[in-house]
Scaffold this motif. Structure first.
Motif, PDB file in Angstrom:
ATOM      1  N   LEU A 134      -1.655  -6.797  -9.029  1.00 36.54           N
ATOM      2  CA  LEU A 134      -0.640  -7.730  -7.641  1.00 36.54           C
ATOM      3  C   LEU A 134      -0.650  -5.321  -7.463  1.00 36.54           C
ATOM      4  CD1 LEU A 134       2.384  -8.222  -9.657  1.00 36.54           C
ATOM      5  CD2 LEU A 134       1.471  -9.364  -7.749  1.00 36.54           C
ATOM      6  N   LEU A 135      -1.285  -4.638  -7.987  1.00 36.56           N
ATOM      7  CA  LEU A 135      -1.234  -3.587  -7.378  1.00 36.56           C
ATOM      8  C   LEU A 135      -1.971  -3.566  -6.336  1.00 36.56           C
ATOM      9  CD1 LEU A 135      -0.918  -0.222  -7.321  1.00 36.56           C
ATOM     10  CD2 LEU A 135      -1.981   0.136  -8.553  1.00 36.56           C
ATOM     11  N   ALA A 136      -3.711  -4.156  -7.306  1.00 37.46           N
ATOM     12  CA  ALA A 136      -5.279  -4.152  -6.143  1.00 37.46           C
ATOM     13  C   ALA A 136      -4.343  -4.502  -4.547  1.00 37.46           C
ATOM     14  CB  ALA A 136      -5.802  -4.349  -7.051  1.00 37.46           C
ATOM     15  N   HIS A 137      -3.936  -5.894  -4.604  1.00 39.10           N
ATOM     16  CA  HIS A 137      -3.339  -7.416  -4.187  1.00 39.10           C
ATOM     17  C   HIS A 137      -2.711  -6.234  -2.964  1.00 39.10           C
ATOM     18  CE1 HIS A 137      -2.432  -9.448  -1.239  1.00 39.10           C
ATOM     19  NE2 HIS A 137      -1.209  -9.970  -1.662  1.00 39.10           N
ATOM     20  N   LEU A 138      -1.881  -5.220  -3.401  1.00 41.09           N
ATOM     21  CA  LEU A 138      -0.799  -4.857  -2.209  1.00 41.09           C
ATOM     22  C   LEU A 138      -1.827  -3.302  -1.894  1.00 41.09           C
ATOM     23  CD1 LEU A 138       2.476  -3.858  -1.797  1.00 41.09           C
ATOM     24  CD2 LEU A 138       2.570  -2.479  -3.800  1.00 41.09           C
ATOM     25  N   ILE A 139      -2.390  -2.819  -3.077  1.00 43.44           N
ATOM     26  CA  ILE A 139      -3.781  -1.647  -1.305  1.00 43.44           C
ATOM     27  C   ILE A 139      -4.007  -1.983  -1.012  1.00 43.44           C
ATOM     28  CG2 ILE A 139      -5.074   0.275  -1.879  1.00 43.44           C
ATOM     29  CD1 ILE A 139      -3.975   0.401  -5.208  1.00 43.44           C
ATOM     30  N   ASP A 140      -4.952  -3.100  -0.431  1.00 42.81           N
ATOM     31  CA  ASP A 140      -5.428  -3.852  -0.053  1.00 42.81           C
ATOM     32  C   ASP A 140      -4.835  -4.869   0.950  1.00 42.81           C
ATOM     33  OD1 ASP A 140      -8.389  -4.965   1.321  1.00 42.81           O
ATOM     34  OD2 ASP A 140      -7.141  -6.954   1.360  1.00 42.81           O
ATOM     35  N   ARG A 141      -3.964  -5.010   1.244  1.00 42.71           N
ATOM     36  CA  ARG A 141      -2.207  -5.249   2.348  1.00 42.71           C
ATOM     37  C   ARG A 141      -1.524  -4.543   2.916  1.00 42.71           C
ATOM     38  NH1 ARG A 141       2.582  -6.438   2.672  1.00 42.71           N
ATOM     39  NH2 ARG A 141       3.112  -6.800  -0.218  1.00 42.71           N
ATOM     40  N   LEU A 142      -1.996  -3.220   2.439  1.00 44.50           N
ATOM     41  CA  LEU A 142      -1.067  -2.148   2.862  1.00 44.50           C
ATOM     42  C   LEU A 142      -2.404  -1.077   3.600  1.00 44.50           C
ATOM     43  CD1 LEU A 142       2.042  -1.536   0.800  1.00 44.50           C
ATOM     44  CD2 LEU A 142       2.094  -2.609   2.411  1.00 44.50           C
ATOM     45  N   GLU A 143      -3.399  -1.196   3.361  1.00 46.50           N
ATOM     46  CA  GLU A 143      -4.474  -0.215   3.347  1.00 46.50           C
ATOM     47  C   GLU A 143      -4.095   1.123   3.267  1.00 46.50           C
ATOM     48  OE1 GLU A 143      -5.437  -1.038   7.693  1.00 46.50           O
ATOM     49  OE2 GLU A 143      -5.835  -3.845   7.729  1.00 46.50           O
ATOM     50  N   VAL A 144      -3.711   1.233   1.775  1.00 42.25           N
ATOM     51  CA  VAL A 144      -3.912   2.556   1.408  1.00 42.25           C
ATOM     52  C   VAL A 144      -5.430   3.280   0.622  1.00 42.25           C
ATOM     53  CG1 VAL A 144      -2.150   4.005  -0.309  1.00 42.25           C
ATOM     54  CG2 VAL A 144      -1.517   1.670   0.681  1.00 42.25           C
ATOM     55  N   ASP A 145      -5.711   3.613   1.441  1.00 41.84           N
ATOM     56  CA  ASP A 145      -7.347   4.431   1.743  1.00 41.84           C
ATOM     57  C   ASP A 145      -7.148   5.454   1.220  1.00 41.84           C
ATOM     58  OD1 ASP A 145      -6.301   4.493   4.369  1.00 41.84           O
ATOM     59  OD2 ASP A 145      -8.153   3.994   4.909  1.00 41.84           O
ATOM     60  N   GLU A 146      -6.509   6.222   1.439  1.00 42.34           N
ATOM     61  CA  GLU A 146      -6.169   7.639   1.163  1.00 42.34           C
ATOM     62  C   GLU A 146      -5.126   8.382   0.853  1.00 42.34           C
ATOM     63  OE1 GLU A 146      -6.303   9.599   5.485  1.00 42.34           O
ATOM     64  OE2 GLU A 146      -8.275   9.109   4.897  1.00 42.34           O
ATOM     65  N   LEU A 153       4.202   4.144   5.155  1.00 41.04           N
ATOM     66  CA  LEU A 153       4.309   3.118   5.080  1.00 41.04           C
ATOM     67  C   LEU A 153       5.932   2.652   3.956  1.00 41.04           C
ATOM     68  CD1 LEU A 153       2.376   2.820   1.171  1.00 41.04           C
ATOM     69  CD2 LEU A 153       2.042   1.583   3.235  1.00 41.04           C
ATOM     70  N   ALA A 154       6.636   1.867   5.099  1.00 40.07           N
ATOM     71  CA  ALA A 154       7.782   1.309   4.862  1.00 40.07           C
ATOM     72  C   ALA A 154       8.619   1.664   3.913  1.00 40.07           C
ATOM     73  CB  ALA A 154       8.204   0.118   5.049  1.00 40.07           C
ATOM     74  N   THR A 155       9.836   1.689   3.740  1.00 40.71           N
ATOM     75  CA  THR A 155      10.206   2.672   2.014  1.00 40.71           C
ATOM     76  C   THR A 155      10.535   1.562   1.212  1.00 40.71           C
ATOM     77  OG1 THR A 155      11.971   3.813   3.957  1.00 40.71           O
ATOM     78  CG2 THR A 155      12.839   3.124   1.048  1.00 40.71           C
ATOM     79  N   ASP A 156       9.975  -0.183   1.554  1.00 42.04           N
ATOM     80  CA  ASP A 156      10.758  -0.683   0.441  1.00 42.04           C
ATOM     81  C   ASP A 156       9.286  -1.246  -0.252  1.00 42.04           C
ATOM     82  OD1 ASP A 156       9.450  -2.032   3.236  1.00 42.04           O
ATOM     83  OD2 ASP A 156      10.064  -3.758   2.394  1.00 42.04           O
ATOM     84  N   SER A 157       7.609  -0.942   0.884  1.00 40.98           N
ATOM     85  CA  SER A 157       6.754  -1.292   0.395  1.00 40.98           C
ATOM     86  C   SER A 157       6.528   0.555  -0.226  1.00 40.98           C
ATOM     87  CB  SER A 157       5.888  -0.983   1.306  1.00 40.98           C
ATOM     88  OG  SER A 157       5.985  -2.512   2.259  1.00 40.98           O
ATOM     89  N   LEU A 158       7.050   1.163  -0.333  1.00 43.73           N
ATOM     90  CA  LEU A 158       6.338   2.142  -0.827  1.00 43.73           C
ATOM     91  C   LEU A 158       6.858   2.396  -2.050  1.00 43.73           C
ATOM     92  CD1 LEU A 158       4.959   5.259  -0.908  1.00 43.73           C
ATOM     93  CD2 LEU A 158       7.456   6.445   0.172  1.00 43.73           C
ATOM     94  N   THR A 159       8.173   2.086  -2.460  1.00 39.14           N
ATOM     95  CA  THR A 159       8.593   1.985  -3.974  1.00 39.14           C
ATOM     96  C   THR A 159       7.910   0.586  -4.739  1.00 39.14           C
ATOM     97  OG1 THR A 159      11.095   2.447  -2.716  1.00 39.14           O
ATOM     98  CG2 THR A 159      10.723   1.329  -4.489  1.00 39.14           C
ATOM     99  N   ASP A 160       7.443  -0.382  -3.722  1.00 39.67           N
ATOM    100  CA  ASP A 160       6.829  -1.177  -4.878  1.00 39.67           C
ATOM    101  C   ASP A 160       5.444  -0.405  -4.959  1.00 39.67           C
ATOM    102  OD1 ASP A 160       8.849  -3.347  -4.622  1.00 39.67           O
ATOM    103  OD2 ASP A 160       8.005  -4.491  -2.922  1.00 39.67           O
ATOM    104  N   TYR A 161       4.689   0.148  -4.351  1.00 46.33           N
ATOM    105  CA  TYR A 161       3.260   1.040  -4.728  1.00 46.33           C
ATOM    106  C   TYR A 161       3.566   1.934  -5.853  1.00 46.33           C
ATOM    107  CZ  TYR A 161      -0.446   4.009  -3.284  1.00 46.33           C
ATOM    108  OH  TYR A 161      -1.651   4.900  -3.251  1.00 46.33           O
ATOM    109  N   TYR A 162       5.369   2.306  -6.359  1.00 45.80           N
ATOM    110  CA  TYR A 162       5.533   3.858  -6.859  1.00 45.80           C
ATOM    111  C   TYR A 162       5.975   2.887  -8.019  1.00 45.80           C
ATOM    112  CZ  TYR A 162       7.154   7.309  -9.524  1.00 45.80           C
ATOM    113  OH  TYR A 162       7.584   8.229 -10.646  1.00 45.80           O
ATOM    114  N   VAL A 163       6.483   1.487  -8.009  1.00 45.84           N
ATOM    115  CA  VAL A 163       6.331   1.109  -9.465  1.00 45.84           C
ATOM    116  C   VAL A 163       5.339   0.103  -9.689  1.00 45.84           C
ATOM    117  CG1 VAL A 163       8.365  -1.212 -10.493  1.00 45.84           C
ATOM    118  CG2 VAL A 163       9.132   0.183  -8.729  1.00 45.84           C
ATOM    119  N   LEU A 164       4.848  -0.609  -9.521  1.00 43.49           N
ATOM    120  CA  LEU A 164       3.465  -1.218 -10.073  1.00 43.49           C
ATOM    121  C   LEU A 164       2.596   0.009 -10.313  1.00 43.49           C
ATOM    122  CD1 LEU A 164       3.014  -3.827  -6.834  1.00 43.49           C
ATOM    123  CD2 LEU A 164       3.808  -4.208  -9.613  1.00 43.49           C
ATOM    124  N   ALA A 165       2.724   0.979  -9.470  1.00 43.62           N
ATOM    125  CA  ALA A 165       1.591   2.474 -10.042  1.00 43.62           C
ATOM    126  C   ALA A 165       2.293   2.499 -11.282  1.00 43.62           C
ATOM    127  CB  ALA A 165       1.143   3.127  -9.440  1.00 43.62           C
TER     128      ALA A 165
END
Length: 311
Positions: A134-146, A153-165
């Motif tokens: 799920l984290l790999a898919h989210l990184i790919d979808r949000l293009e978090v490359d650095e 990132l939108a707040t909800d996406s940033l929250t999901d990114y933090y929780v999954l990490a």
């Protein structure tokens, strides 16, 4: 057990969600349904990979024992536990106050307390696999490359990114410790072990902690060393003094604030639903895309193998 009840029980077994499992009522051994045949239900225990047939005739014996009376769960014999757990899948039986009985006509049966949903039945390695996917898919979808990419990132996406990490880190640390304990059994002094992705070796660190106060102070006294050189303030004792006197906290403590983000909840059901959707999409990859992905992975593995061989 009559044909209608047996057919209903087999239908309930076949309708169990993929990945869900049952647990025996007392010993809590996990098992899954392998098959529901005409004369038996075959189960497989997760803690030993043992398969065992549960015969229709034996279900009939158990059913007869429940005729007109309830059976206490804590009185079940080990060999009967799987029968009891499977039987409670049927709408004809119910579990109430730690007893199993035939369900009254107006009761809702079949809600087995021994059935564990697929989202809860996953092993720790399966959970870390799912969270990492799920984290790999989210990184790919949000293009978090650095690191700086999170600014946009939108707040909800940033929250999901933090929780999954956070979940991946916690899960990975758990399986890392299990792997460490096993590797220590295989590693000798000054020995290195090589894998495809890296190398490990046994390392020893010394950690010191003071001996009992009496032992330390006696050793100091023997050599004429003043005790004051090693004595300090005990915070736990200081807190007691603060609670029973008018001494103020700011007189004896320097206080600083450490601000951090705390994960206070995880929606496992939502994560699992997203995961199932992602798995379905991956399974629907066209042959060409699937072959391309497999070829890429094989190429990476070949280059790693070549690099290790060269060293």
């Amino acid at each position: 057990m009559d044909d209608d009840h047996w057919d209903d029980l087999r239908e309930q077994c076949r309708g169990i969600e993929s990945g869900a499992e049952l647990v025996t009522p007392l010993s809590e051994r996990p098992f899954r349904i392998d098959a529901a045949d005409d004369d038996r239900i075959v189960v497989r225990f997760g803690d030993s990979d043992e398969t065992r047939p549960l015969w229709r005739d034996q279900f009939g014996v158990f059913d007869d024992q429940l005729e007109g009376q309830a059976m206490a769960v804590d009185e079940l014999q080990p060999g009967v536990e799987p029968y009891a757990a499977v039987l409670t899948l049927s709408s004809a039986y119910t579990v109430d106050d730690d007893t199993i009985s035939k369900a009254p006509a107006d009761a809702t049966g079949g809600e087995s307390p021994f059935l564990v949903p697929a989202v809860e039945a996953r092993t720790p390695p399966e959970r870390i696999h799912d969270d990492a996917l799920l984290l790999a898919h989210l990184i790919d979808r949000l293009e978090v490359d650095e690191p700086s990419a999170v600014d946009g990132l939108a707040t909800d996406s940033l929250t999901d990114y933090y929780v999954l990490a956070s979940d991946v880190q916690r899960g990975a640390d758990g399986i890392r410790q299990e792997a460490r304990d096993e590797l220590l059994e295989r590693l000798g002094p000054d020995q290195e072990l090589h894998g495809h992705f890296g190398t490990v070796r046994r390392t020893t660190r010394e950690r010191r902690r003071p001996k009992a106060d009496e032992t330390v102070l006696a050793a100091l006294d023997e050599r004429g060393i003043p005790r004051e050189w090693v004595l300090g303030v005990d915070p736990s004792k200081l807190d007691v003094v603060l609670s029973v006197t008018d001494l103020s906290e700011d007189e004896v403590y320097d206080t600083t604030e450490d601000v951090y983000v705390q994960k206070t909840g995880v929606d496992e059901d939502e994560k699992y639903a997203r995961l199932q959707g992602l798995v379905t999409r991956l399974e629907e990859l066209e042959d060409a895309d699937g072959e391309s992905l497999r070829a890429e992975i094989e190429d990476i593995e070949a280059r790693l193998e070549e690099a290790l061989t060269a060293t």
